[in-house]
Design a protein around this motif. Structure first.
Motif, PDB file in Angstrom:
ATOM      1  N   GLN A 121       0.824  -1.208   0.000  1.00 15.78           N
ATOM      2  CA  GLN A 121       0.000   0.000   0.000  1.00 15.78           C
ATOM      3  C   GLN A 121       0.860   1.260   0.000  1.00 15.78           C
ATOM      4  O   GLN A 121       0.543   2.236  -0.668  1.00 15.78           O
ATOM      5  N   GLU A 122       1.950   1.246   0.744  1.00 15.56           N
ATOM      6  CA  GLU A 122       2.753   2.444   0.924  1.00 15.56           C
ATOM      7  C   GLU A 122       3.773   2.676  -0.184  1.00 15.56           C
ATOM      8  O   GLU A 122       4.147   3.808  -0.456  1.00 15.56           O
ATOM      9  N   ASN A 123       4.241   1.601  -0.823  1.00 16.01           N
ATOM     10  CA  ASN A 123       5.356   1.721  -1.748  1.00 16.01           C
ATOM     11  C   ASN A 123       4.984   1.642  -3.221  1.00 16.01           C
ATOM     12  O   ASN A 123       5.844   1.871  -4.072  1.00 16.01           O
ATOM     13  N   VAL A 124       3.750   1.289  -3.521  1.00 14.59           N
ATOM     14  CA  VAL A 124       3.320   1.230  -4.922  1.00 14.59           C
ATOM     15  C   VAL A 124       2.603   2.526  -5.261  1.00 14.59           C
ATOM     16  O   VAL A 124       1.706   2.958  -4.534  1.00 14.59           O
ATOM     17  N   ILE A 125       3.021   3.175  -6.364  1.00 13.15           N
ATOM     18  CA  ILE A 125       2.401   4.445  -6.735  1.00 13.15           C
ATOM     19  C   ILE A 125       0.938   4.218  -7.099  1.00 13.15           C
ATOM     20  O   ILE A 125       0.538   3.131  -7.507  1.00 13.15           O
ATOM     21  N   GLU A 126       0.160   5.262  -6.955  1.00 12.39           N
ATOM     22  CA  GLU A 126      -1.297   5.143  -7.091  1.00 12.39           C
ATOM     23  C   GLU A 126      -1.724   4.628  -8.458  1.00 12.39           C
ATOM     24  O   GLU A 126      -2.644   3.811  -8.563  1.00 12.39           O
ATOM     25  N   SER A 127      -1.045   5.061  -9.518  1.00 13.55           N
ATOM     26  CA  SER A 127      -1.463   4.672 -10.867  1.00 13.55           C
ATOM     27  C   SER A 127      -1.196   3.207 -11.167  1.00 13.55           C
ATOM     28  O   SER A 127      -1.693   2.672 -12.156  1.00 13.55           O
ATOM     29  N   GLU A 128      -0.393   2.524 -10.328  1.00 12.86           N
ATOM     30  CA  GLU A 128      -0.084   1.111 -10.543  1.00 12.86           C
ATOM     31  C   GLU A 128      -0.596   0.227  -9.409  1.00 12.86           C
ATOM     32  O   GLU A 128      -0.323  -0.963  -9.373  1.00 12.86           O
ATOM     33  N   ARG A 129      -1.326   0.813  -8.481  1.00  9.59           N
ATOM     34  CA  ARG A 129      -1.748   0.084  -7.283  1.00  9.59           C
ATOM     35  C   ARG A 129      -2.617  -1.123  -7.639  1.00  9.59           C
ATOM     36  O   ARG A 129      -2.478  -2.199  -7.063  1.00  9.59           O
ATOM     37  N   GLY A 130      -3.517  -0.968  -8.586  1.00 14.19           N
ATOM     38  CA  GLY A 130      -4.407  -2.060  -8.966  1.00 14.19           C
ATOM     39  C   GLY A 130      -3.684  -3.195  -9.659  1.00 14.19           C
ATOM     40  O   GLY A 130      -3.836  -4.366  -9.294  1.00 14.19           O
ATOM     41  N   ILE A 131      -2.867  -2.866 -10.661  1.00 22.02           N
ATOM     42  CA  ILE A 131      -2.215  -3.913 -11.455  1.00 22.02           C
ATOM     43  C   ILE A 131      -1.180  -4.668 -10.637  1.00 22.02           C
ATOM     44  O   ILE A 131      -1.034  -5.891 -10.770  1.00 22.02           O
ATOM     45  N   ILE A 132      -0.469  -3.967  -9.733  1.00 23.05           N
ATOM     46  CA  ILE A 132       0.531  -4.647  -8.905  1.00 23.05           C
ATOM     47  C   ILE A 132      -0.144  -5.605  -7.938  1.00 23.05           C
ATOM     48  O   ILE A 132       0.297  -6.749  -7.748  1.00 23.05           O
ATOM     49  N   ASN A 133      -1.227  -5.174  -7.306  1.00 24.67           N
ATOM     50  CA  ASN A 133      -1.945  -6.064  -6.394  1.00 24.67           C
ATOM     51  C   ASN A 133      -2.641  -7.198  -7.143  1.00 24.67           C
ATOM     52  O   ASN A 133      -2.828  -8.285  -6.594  1.00 24.67           O
ATOM     53  N   GLY A 134      -3.028  -6.935  -8.399  1.00 24.11           N
ATOM     54  CA  GLY A 134      -3.583  -8.005  -9.222  1.00 24.11           C
ATOM     55  C   GLY A 134      -2.555  -9.084  -9.499  1.00 24.11           C
ATOM     56  O   GLY A 134      -2.850 -10.284  -9.418  1.00 24.11           O
ATOM     57  N   VAL A 135      -1.325  -8.667  -9.809  1.00 22.73           N
ATOM     58  CA  VAL A 135      -0.249  -9.641 -10.036  1.00 22.73           C
ATOM     59  C   VAL A 135       0.095 -10.370  -8.738  1.00 22.73           C
ATOM     60  O   VAL A 135       0.381 -11.568  -8.736  1.00 22.73           O
TER      61      VAL A 135
END
Length: 574
Positions: free
Chosen positions: A483-497
């Motif tokens: 939550q803290e280290n992933v930028i907002e524009s990639e938050r969804g795709i990173i958590n999806g992976v």
């Protein structure tokens, strides 16, 4: 004096009202309703599929395989969709799709239960098979929508509601996980009672009705939270990749409008050729977009600063040391009754809640990264008991027994082959034990006698229960790091992976069980599981040491700044 008391009482009431109408509490309430419905459905759908297919695990196994494979393949694409669309639209769409899918499944299952005989006689049984396929497909759609809901609410909305307060974010994460733990016990218990004293048809109808009512309430709660948190309306976006198309269209228009003069034939041909080429390029991009999203998502995940922490969490899914059908089925073969298992599951939930409390306390005292390191040590230390259990009296470990002996006898010779436990008690196979759990029956077990000591299985479950404290504390640590280290524009795709990685290792653990399904091989599965947990924590140690180096071993709340707010592109809501 009276006025002072009245003022104090009014202030207390006002603070209570303020809390119960706050965005934070409304998110807890919405999550409770959503999780309760999810847990009821996931518990019930396995029972329904087993009962529909004549007490066979075939449909349940097919459903599990479809769910795991779908999230594995589509996790990045779902996350990318979350990133590219407004928060409220994503939350409402995933909520509606999830609940409507469950309602439709419930209706289909009710029809199948009521008219199974008629459906079996129509079109040589193909209509009934179609119903099974529809149930699994729609249930899988509900699970994918649930994944999107979890990403957008638990990985994005909660960060925005917490704002810049990292302690508030940690408390909210811990509270959400406590809700998960409680509903994981109470929801299956409630729906199990309804099905026991009622019927599968009543169970289907209850779940469908619950999801209909819950959907309306959750929709209203989401809207209220969105209105109370203006920052949710601000979302950083990625740059559009259709600028080239716009430029080509502008050039064609300019070429065709030269001071209102009639364009020459060459200009017209060039313009038409450019349009055709552009349309072909657009078509090609649309076809390949899911594959590019899949590739880009995994590449972006690999390039994250918290990559090793996320991988460490995923490796913890490659284990049989949990309270799923595999471990409980093994416990049945060792002589534990259903009542004892229910008590152990309750103890496991309490241990998990203790883990969420430990997380909040450790994070305040030692910092977030050190909390994950300490949690890992606690979990691995507890799992030593599981390793010891493999070699204790009562352990059925015997690698000379072929894991496929039972399968070969059943399918090649056409006869059921009971397996003999170390105590000499004839018991049905591993699969039969699992079926009896789902049917609330303990007919395959008898009272353990003196010749079959429970020392091994006692050590096993002591280790599993004790390890839940470290497990859930570690899970919350990695969740907040993402939550803290992933930028907002990639938050969804990173958590999806990240979800895809979790499901991949979970799928591998089921394959491992398929390769060694007999109780005699379970000890080997335990050793492999502990090895993967250790590897996961070694990966996290690499991440932690890279960030803190020698400071990792000094317990201090001061850490390097991990919030990635200054990396945001455009306007950020955090």
């Amino acid at each position: 004096m009276t006025k002072a008391k009245d003022t104090k009482s009014a202030g207390c009431c006002g603070s209570c009202v303020s809390y119960f109408t706050s965005a934070k509490f409304l998110m807890y309430l919405g999550h409770s309703l959503s999780t309760w419905g999810d847990r009821m459905w996931h518990f019930a759908v396995s029972l329904f599929l087993v009962e529909l297919y004549g007490n066979s695990l075939l449909l349940t196994a097919a459903y599990g395989l479809v769910v795991a494979g779908s999230v594995l393949l589509l996790g990045a694409i779902i996350g990318d969709w979350v990133d590219k669309n407004p928060r409220l639209k994503v939350a409402q769409t995933s909520l509606i799709v999830q609940n409507v899918s469950v309602i439709i499944c419930g209706i289909i299952l009710m029809v199948v239960f009521l008219y199974k005989t008629e459906l079996l006689s129509m079109y040589q049984g193909w209509l009934l098979t179609l119903c099974y396929i529809l149930v699994i497909t729609i249930a899988n759609t509900a699970n994918l929508a649930s994944t999107a809901t979890a990403i957008t609410i638990q990985r994005d909305w909660i960060v925005v509601v917490a704002g810049d307060d990292r302690s508030k974010l940690a408390d909210m994460n811990a509270t959400v996980r406590r809700i998960d733990q409680l509903t994981n016990i109470l929801a299956p218990l409630a729906v199990g009672q309804i099905m026991t004293f009622g019927s599968p048809v009543i169970g289907c109808g209850f779940i469908a009705g619950w999801n209909l009512v819950s959907m309306c309430v959750e929709y209203l709660l989401l809207w209220t939270v969105y209105q109370k948190t203006p920052a949710l309306a601000i979302k950083s976006c990625k740059k559009s990749d259709d600028e080239e198309l716009k430029q080509l269209n502008i050039k064609v228009i300019d070429a065709n409008s030269n001071n209102n003069e009639k364009p020459t034939e060459d200009v017209q041909l060039m313009g038409e050729k450019s349009v055709v080429t552009t349309e072909t390029s657009i078509c090609s991009k649309k076809i390949t977009e899911p594959f590019r999203t899949f590739r880009d998502g995994w590449v972006a995940y690999y390039n994250q600063s918290v990559f090793w922490a996320g991988m460490g969490l995923a490796f913890l899914y490659m284990t049989v040391l949990g309270f799923d059908c595999i471990t409980t089925g093994y416990a049945y073969t060792q002589g534990l009754s259903g009542s004892v298992l229910s008590i152990l599951m309750g103890a496991s939930a309490i241990s998990g809640i203790m883990g969420t409390v430990a997380f909040t306390w450790l994070r305040k005292k030692c910092g977030l990264i050190r909390t994950g390191f300490i949690s890992g040590i606690a979990q691995v230390s507890s799992l030593v008991l599981c390793v010891v259990s493999v070699f204790m009296p009562g352990s059925p470990l015997d690698l000379t027994v072929s894991p496929f002996q039972d399968i070969g006898t059943r399918f090649l010779e056409g006869e059921p082959l009971p397996t003999v436990s170390p105590g000499g008690v004839l018991q049905e196979s591993f699969t039969t034990g699992i079926q009896d759990i789902w049917n609330n029956s303990s007919s395959t077990t008898s009272e353990p006698d003196v010749s079959n000591p429970l020392t091994s299985v006692s050590f096993l479950f002591a280790g599993v229960i004790a390890a839940r404290v470290g497990l859930w504390s570690f899970d919350l640590t990695v969740t907040q790091l993402l939550q803290e280290n992933v930028i907002e524009s990639e938050r969804g795709i990173i958590n999806g992976v990240q979800n895809s990685m979790n499901y991949l290792l979970d799928l591998l653990h089921f394959i491992m069980v398929i390769l060694g399904p007999n109780p005699e091989a379970f000890g080997l599965l335990v050793l492999i599981s502990v090895s993967f947990v250790v590897m996961g924590h070694i990966m996290y140690f690499r991440f932690a040491y890279k960030n803190l180096e020698m400071q990792l071993f000094s317990c201090s709340s001061s850490e390097l700044k991990t919030v990635a707010s200054d990396q945001q592109c455009g306007n950020s809501s955090v």
